[in-house]
Scaffold this motif. Structure first.
Motif, PDB file in Angstrom:
ATOM      1  N   LEU A   1       0.824  -1.205   0.000  1.00 14.44           N
ATOM      2  CA  LEU A   1       0.000   0.000   0.000  1.00 14.44           C
ATOM      3  C   LEU A   1       0.864   1.263   0.000  1.00 14.44           C
ATOM      4  CD1 LEU A   1      -2.817  -1.078   2.462  1.00 14.44           C
ATOM      5  CD2 LEU A   1      -3.015  -0.714   0.003  1.00 14.44           C
ATOM      6  N   LEU A   2       1.989   1.219   0.704  1.00  8.89           N
ATOM      7  CA  LEU A   2       2.898   2.367   0.692  1.00  8.89           C
ATOM      8  C   LEU A   2       3.418   2.619  -0.720  1.00  8.89           C
ATOM      9  CD1 LEU A   2       4.929   1.748   3.966  1.00  8.89           C
ATOM     10  CD2 LEU A   2       3.455   3.709   3.497  1.00  8.89           C
ATOM     11  N   LEU A   3       3.807   1.563  -1.399  1.00  4.96           N
ATOM     12  CA  LEU A   3       4.305   1.714  -2.771  1.00  4.96           C
ATOM     13  C   LEU A   3       3.217   2.268  -3.687  1.00  4.96           C
ATOM     14  CD1 LEU A   3       6.355  -1.604  -3.081  1.00  4.96           C
ATOM     15  CD2 LEU A   3       7.256   0.721  -2.802  1.00  4.96           C
ATOM     16  N   ARG A   4       2.005   1.775  -3.528  1.00  2.00           N
ATOM     17  CA  ARG A   4       0.890   2.249  -4.353  1.00  2.00           C
ATOM     18  C   ARG A   4       0.566   3.709  -4.060  1.00  2.00           C
ATOM     19  NH1 ARG A   4      -2.111  -1.128  -7.679  1.00  2.00           N
ATOM     20  NH2 ARG A   4      -4.024  -0.138  -8.264  1.00  2.00           N
ATOM     21  N   ALA A   5       0.559   4.083  -2.771  1.00  2.00           N
ATOM     22  CA  ALA A   5       0.274   5.467  -2.396  1.00  2.00           C
ATOM     23  C   ALA A   5       1.362   6.395  -2.930  1.00  2.00           C
ATOM     24  CB  ALA A   5       0.157   5.587  -0.879  1.00  2.00           C
ATOM     25  N   ARG A   6       2.617   5.946  -2.913  1.00  4.92           N
ATOM     26  CA  ARG A   6       3.705   6.767  -3.471  1.00  4.92           C
ATOM     27  C   ARG A   6       3.546   6.917  -4.971  1.00  4.92           C
ATOM     28  NH1 ARG A   6       9.970   5.275  -2.790  1.00  4.92           N
ATOM     29  NH2 ARG A   6       9.302   3.466  -3.966  1.00  4.92           N
ATOM     30  N   LYS A   7       3.150   5.861  -5.632  1.00 10.99           N
ATOM     31  CA  LYS A   7       2.924   5.908  -7.085  1.00 10.99           C
ATOM     32  C   LYS A   7       1.880   6.975  -7.430  1.00 10.99           C
ATOM     33  CE  LYS A   7       1.249   3.088 -10.890  1.00 10.99           C
ATOM     34  NZ  LYS A   7       0.694   1.790 -11.265  1.00 10.99           N
ATOM     35  N   HIS A   8       0.877   7.135  -6.578  1.00  5.60           N
ATOM     36  CA  HIS A   8      -0.185   8.115  -6.805  1.00  5.60           C
ATOM     37  C   HIS A   8       0.168   9.501  -6.266  1.00  5.60           C
ATOM     38  CE1 HIS A   8      -3.120   5.411  -8.545  1.00  5.60           C
ATOM     39  NE2 HIS A   8      -2.809   4.516  -7.620  1.00  5.60           N
ATOM     40  N   GLY A   9       1.390   9.650  -5.735  1.00  5.79           N
ATOM     41  CA  GLY A   9       1.836  10.958  -5.266  1.00  5.79           C
ATOM     42  C   GLY A   9       1.233  11.385  -3.944  1.00  5.79           C
ATOM     43  N   LEU A  10       0.760  10.441  -3.142  1.00  6.09           N
ATOM     44  CA  LEU A  10       0.123  10.779  -1.873  1.00  6.09           C
ATOM     45  C   LEU A  10       1.109  10.808  -0.709  1.00  6.09           C
ATOM     46  CD1 LEU A  10      -3.010   8.526  -2.383  1.00  6.09           C
ATOM     47  CD2 LEU A  10      -2.866  11.009  -2.680  1.00  6.09           C
ATOM     48  N   ILE A  11       2.202  10.066  -0.827  1.00  4.47           N
ATOM     49  CA  ILE A  11       3.244  10.029   0.201  1.00  4.47           C
ATOM     50  C   ILE A  11       4.598  10.031  -0.480  1.00  4.47           C
ATOM     51  CG2 ILE A  11       1.813   8.773   1.875  1.00  4.47           C
ATOM     52  CD1 ILE A  11       3.438   6.251   1.145  1.00  4.47           C
ATOM     53  N   ARG A  12       5.647  10.220   0.336  1.00  5.19           N
ATOM     54  CA  ARG A  12       6.997  10.081  -0.195  1.00  5.19           C
ATOM     55  C   ARG A  12       7.888   9.466   0.877  1.00  5.19           C
ATOM     56  NH1 ARG A  12       7.133  15.826   0.751  1.00  5.19           N
ATOM     57  NH2 ARG A  12       8.729  16.195   2.328  1.00  5.19           N
ATOM     58  N   PHE A  13       8.893   8.725   0.428  1.00  8.05           N
ATOM     59  CA  PHE A  13       9.905   8.166   1.316  1.00  8.05           C
ATOM     60  C   PHE A  13      11.103   7.794   0.460  1.00  8.05           C
ATOM     61  CE2 PHE A  13       7.029   4.665   0.245  1.00  8.05           C
ATOM     62  CZ  PHE A  13       7.884   3.690  -0.245  1.00  8.05           C
ATOM     63  N   ASP A  14      12.259   7.688   1.107  1.00  2.00           N
ATOM     64  CA  ASP A  14      13.495   7.345   0.394  1.00  2.00           C
ATOM     65  C   ASP A  14      13.585   5.844   0.185  1.00  2.00           C
ATOM     66  OD1 ASP A  14      14.304   9.995   0.300  1.00  2.00           O
ATOM     67  OD2 ASP A  14      15.378   9.869   2.217  1.00  2.00           O
ATOM     68  N   GLY A  15      14.191   5.465  -0.926  1.00  2.00           N
ATOM     69  CA  GLY A  15      14.410   4.056  -1.227  1.00  2.00           C
ATOM     70  C   GLY A  15      13.328   3.487  -2.116  1.00  2.00           C
ATOM     71  N   GLU A  16      13.630   2.323  -2.669  1.00  2.00           N
ATOM     72  CA  GLU A  16      12.686   1.645  -3.555  1.00  2.00           C
ATOM     73  C   GLU A  16      11.713   0.767  -2.776  1.00  2.00           C
ATOM     74  OE1 GLU A  16      12.278   1.968  -6.931  1.00  2.00           O
ATOM     75  OE2 GLU A  16      13.626   3.665  -6.581  1.00  2.00           O
TER      76      GLU A  16
END
Length: 157
Positions: free
Chosen positions: A126-141
């Motif tokens: 879910l974190l990866l999906r939320a980042r894909k949609h520009g809702l969150i950010r974090f370092d690393g893959e």
């Protein structure tokens, strides 16, 4: 009287049994014809024929289910479910995070994982999906429990 003596022969057309077999045969042939036509539009069958530009690679409909199909509906349902789960993830970040120096709410992955693991085992996806949609950010893959517990996850507002 036996069947032969009564004038009713199961295998003779025109008899009750003969009409039943003919009806069954017609239904089977219709199904087989429909299936052959379907296979022409199925890119994974040996019978596939690209009948329109949409079915060709790069076309607008390429790789998409047919409109109105059960597959299309399952995809829409899954998309809605993922959307609700991402909303829940964002709520948990807001509830467990703190406002950072940039004004965004942040939480460490370790704290989020501890809070979220009781609700779902899909937090990383879910974190990866939320980042894909520009809702969150974090370092690393990718984030790993234990190794990345200190990584900050920030809501993008």
């Amino acid at each position: 009287m036996e069947d032969g003596e009564s004038g009713h022969n199961k295998d003779m057309p025109g008899t009750v049994e003969g009409r039943g077999i003919a009806t069954l045969r017609q239904k089977w042939q219709k199904w087989a014809g429909d299936y052959r036509e379907y296979q022409k539009s199925n890119p994974f069958s040996g019978s596939h024929v690209a009948s329109s530009l949409e079915q060709c690679k790069g076309g607008e409909g390429y790789g998409r289910p047919k409109n109105g199909s059960k597959t299309e509906q399952r995809g829409k349902d899954a998309h809605r479910l993922i959307g609700r789960e991402i909303e829940e993830l964002l709520y948990i970040i807001k509830r467990n995070g703190e406002r950072g120096s940039d004004g965004n709410i942040c939480v460490t992955f370790g704290r989020l994982f501890d809070a979220y693991v009781t609700i779902s085992n899909k937090v990383v996806g879910l974190l990866l999906r939320a980042r894909k949609h520009g809702l969150i950010r974090f370092d690393g893959e990718m984030l790993w429990q234990g190794r990345d517990d200190h990584v900050l996850i920030a809501l993008v507002e």
